[in-house]
Design a protein around this motif. Structure first.
Motif, PDB file in Angstrom:
ATOM      1  N   GLY A 105     -34.874  18.168  -5.153  1.00 12.22           N
ATOM      2  CA  GLY A 105     -34.377  19.164  -4.865  1.00 12.22           C
ATOM      3  C   GLY A 105     -32.886  19.394  -4.933  1.00 12.22           C
ATOM      4  N   TRP A 106     -32.184  20.250  -4.148  1.00 17.32           N
ATOM      5  CA  TRP A 106     -30.927  20.670  -4.213  1.00 17.32           C
ATOM      6  C   TRP A 106     -30.216  20.473  -2.620  1.00 17.32           C
ATOM      7  CZ3 TRP A 106     -28.359  21.258  -8.841  1.00 17.32           C
ATOM      8  CH2 TRP A 106     -29.096  21.488  -9.841  1.00 17.32           C
ATOM      9  N   TYR A 107     -29.173  19.800  -2.613  1.00 17.27           N
ATOM     10  CA  TYR A 107     -28.285  20.067  -1.379  1.00 17.27           C
ATOM     11  C   TYR A 107     -26.907  20.720  -1.899  1.00 17.27           C
ATOM     12  CZ  TYR A 107     -31.190  16.758   1.186  1.00 17.27           C
ATOM     13  OH  TYR A 107     -32.523  16.026   1.779  1.00 17.27           O
ATOM     14  N   ARG A 108     -26.284  20.987  -1.007  1.00 16.53           N
ATOM     15  CA  ARG A 108     -24.795  21.457  -1.209  1.00 16.53           C
ATOM     16  C   ARG A 108     -23.719  20.932  -0.003  1.00 16.53           C
ATOM     17  NH1 ARG A 108     -25.737  28.218   0.006  1.00 16.53           N
ATOM     18  NH2 ARG A 108     -25.881  27.859   2.081  1.00 16.53           N
ATOM     19  N   ASN A 160     -17.851  20.546   5.647  1.00 16.65           N
ATOM     20  CA  ASN A 160     -19.090  20.764   6.218  1.00 16.65           C
ATOM     21  C   ASN A 160     -19.944  19.357   5.688  1.00 16.65           C
ATOM     22  OD1 ASN A 160     -18.315  23.041   7.398  1.00 16.65           O
ATOM     23  ND2 ASN A 160     -19.846  24.296   5.908  1.00 16.65           N
ATOM     24  N   GLN A 161     -21.012  19.101   6.289  1.00 14.97           N
ATOM     25  CA  GLN A 161     -21.885  18.110   6.157  1.00 14.97           C
ATOM     26  C   GLN A 161     -22.748  18.737   4.735  1.00 14.97           C
ATOM     27  OE1 GLN A 161     -24.251  17.108   9.328  1.00 14.97           O
ATOM     28  NE2 GLN A 161     -22.454  15.543  10.220  1.00 14.97           N
ATOM     29  N   ARG A 162     -23.385  17.699   4.043  1.00 12.44           N
ATOM     30  CA  ARG A 162     -24.234  17.993   3.081  1.00 12.44           C
ATOM     31  C   ARG A 162     -25.423  18.506   3.572  1.00 12.44           C
ATOM     32  NH1 ARG A 162     -24.836  13.951  -2.035  1.00 12.44           N
ATOM     33  NH2 ARG A 162     -22.511  14.328  -1.848  1.00 12.44           N
ATOM     34  N   GLU A 163     -25.967  19.641   3.121  1.00 12.16           N
ATOM     35  CA  GLU A 163     -27.109  20.321   3.985  1.00 12.16           C
ATOM     36  C   GLU A 163     -28.108  20.643   2.744  1.00 12.16           C
ATOM     37  OE1 GLU A 163     -26.168  24.236   5.522  1.00 12.16           O
ATOM     38  OE2 GLU A 163     -25.546  24.915   3.497  1.00 12.16           O
ATOM     39  N   LEU A 164     -29.368  20.523   3.018  1.00  9.45           N
ATOM     40  CA  LEU A 164     -30.337  20.850   2.261  1.00  9.45           C
ATOM     41  C   LEU A 164     -30.594  22.211   1.788  1.00  9.45           C
ATOM     42  CD1 LEU A 164     -33.098  19.801   0.743  1.00  9.45           C
ATOM     43  CD2 LEU A 164     -34.289  20.407   2.775  1.00  9.45           C
ATOM     44  N   VAL A 165     -30.830  22.576   0.540  1.00  8.07           N
ATOM     45  CA  VAL A 165     -30.800  23.864   0.311  1.00  8.07           C
ATOM     46  C   VAL A 165     -32.399  24.494  -0.257  1.00  8.07           C
ATOM     47  CG1 VAL A 165     -30.288  25.537  -1.541  1.00  8.07           C
ATOM     48  CG2 VAL A 165     -28.522  23.900  -0.915  1.00  8.07           C
ATOM     49  N   LYS A 190     -23.616  34.992  -2.009  1.00  6.74           N
ATOM     50  CA  LYS A 190     -22.642  35.007  -1.233  1.00  6.74           C
ATOM     51  C   LYS A 190     -21.525  34.225  -1.033  1.00  6.74           C
ATOM     52  CE  LYS A 190     -26.497  37.011   1.889  1.00  6.74           C
ATOM     53  NZ  LYS A 190     -27.371  37.064   3.130  1.00  6.74           N
ATOM     54  N   PRO A 191     -20.433  34.815  -0.423  1.00  6.99           N
ATOM     55  CA  PRO A 191     -19.200  34.034  -0.443  1.00  6.99           C
ATOM     56  C   PRO A 191     -19.580  32.541   0.181  1.00  6.99           C
ATOM     57  CG  PRO A 191     -18.444  36.187  -0.301  1.00  6.99           C
ATOM     58  CD  PRO A 191     -20.134  36.208  -0.031  1.00  6.99           C
ATOM     59  N   GLU A 192     -20.497  32.797   1.281  1.00  8.22           N
ATOM     60  CA  GLU A 192     -20.886  31.576   1.936  1.00  8.22           C
ATOM     61  C   GLU A 192     -21.626  30.784   1.254  1.00  8.22           C
ATOM     62  OE1 GLU A 192     -21.352  34.461   2.827  1.00  8.22           O
ATOM     63  OE2 GLU A 192     -23.044  35.154   4.127  1.00  8.22           O
ATOM     64  N   ASP A 193     -22.165  30.798   0.050  1.00  8.22           N
ATOM     65  CA  ASP A 193     -22.942  29.910  -0.790  1.00  8.22           C
ATOM     66  C   ASP A 193     -21.878  29.047  -1.522  1.00  8.22           C
ATOM     67  OD1 ASP A 193     -25.021  32.636  -1.586  1.00  8.22           O
ATOM     68  OD2 ASP A 193     -25.599  31.051  -0.019  1.00  8.22           O
ATOM     69  N   THR A 194     -20.455  29.232  -1.513  1.00  9.66           N
ATOM     70  CA  THR A 194     -19.723  28.513  -2.167  1.00  9.66           C
ATOM     71  C   THR A 194     -19.667  27.021  -1.755  1.00  9.66           C
ATOM     72  OG1 THR A 194     -18.409  30.314  -2.617  1.00  9.66           O
ATOM     73  CG2 THR A 194     -17.213  27.974  -2.488  1.00  9.66           C
ATOM     74  N   ALA A 195     -19.965  26.077  -2.586  1.00 11.20           N
ATOM     75  CA  ALA A 195     -20.154  24.725  -2.254  1.00 11.20           C
ATOM     76  C   ALA A 195     -20.262  23.820  -3.608  1.00 11.20           C
ATOM     77  CB  ALA A 195     -21.318  24.387  -1.344  1.00 11.20           C
ATOM     78  N   VAL A 196     -20.188  22.309  -3.252  1.00  9.69           N
ATOM     79  CA  VAL A 196     -20.607  21.698  -4.456  1.00  9.69           C
ATOM     80  C   VAL A 196     -22.067  21.475  -4.419  1.00  9.69           C
ATOM     81  CG1 VAL A 196     -20.411  19.384  -5.531  1.00  9.69           C
ATOM     82  CG2 VAL A 196     -18.164  20.487  -4.664  1.00  9.69           C
ATOM     83  N   TYR A 197     -22.928  21.734  -5.403  1.00 11.78           N
ATOM     84  CA  TYR A 197     -24.489  21.623  -5.278  1.00 11.78           C
ATOM     85  C   TYR A 197     -24.770  20.260  -6.094  1.00 11.78           C
ATOM     86  CZ  TYR A 197     -24.976  26.435  -3.488  1.00 11.78           C
ATOM     87  OH  TYR A 197     -24.799  27.363  -2.830  1.00 11.78           O
TER      88      TYR A 197
END
Length: 115
Positions: free
Chosen positions: A35-38, A43-48, A86-93
């Motif tokens: 899977g993928w997390y971001r 923020n905490q790492r979250e499951l995508v 979306k801008p809120e998707d900005t993260a390290v994946y």
């Protein structure tokens, strides 16, 4: 030991698309859940998204209908197609693999959504 190598991150405008790839080393790739997390700053790492060995998938509510996770067992690779970003998707994946109750992680790839 499993090594995961991600690629495909970058800068994209809102509404754009990116596809992330994650190549895994080793054998028996098809039996593992992946899977993928971001993780965004602060923020905490979250499951995508997650894809089980049989192909069943689950997604975070925030990405349902926009992101698609898939796998190519012949290439030992898992993908994350991201549309309508979306801008809120900005993260390290981060790519993730579960093997025998051990978690393996990729090095992470930056996705920035900005105009």
């Amino acid at each position: 030991q499993v090594q995961l190598v991600e690629s495909g991150g970058g800068l994209v405008q809102p509404g754009g698309s990116l596809r992330l790839s994650c190549a895994a080393s080793g054998s028996n790739f098809r039996v593992y859940t992946m899977g993928w997390y971001r993780q965004a700053p602060g923020n905490q790492r979250e499951l995508v998204a997650i894809i089980f060995n049989g192909g069943r998938t689950n997604y975070a509510e925030s990405v349902k209908g926009r992101f698609t996770v898939s796998r190519d067992n012949g290439k030992n690779t898992v993908y994350l197609q991201m549309n309508n970003l979306k801008p809120e998707d900005t993260a390290v994946y981060y790519c993730w693999l579960l093997k025998n109750n051990d978690n393996y992680w990729g090095q992470g790839t930056q996705v920035t959504v900005s105009s």
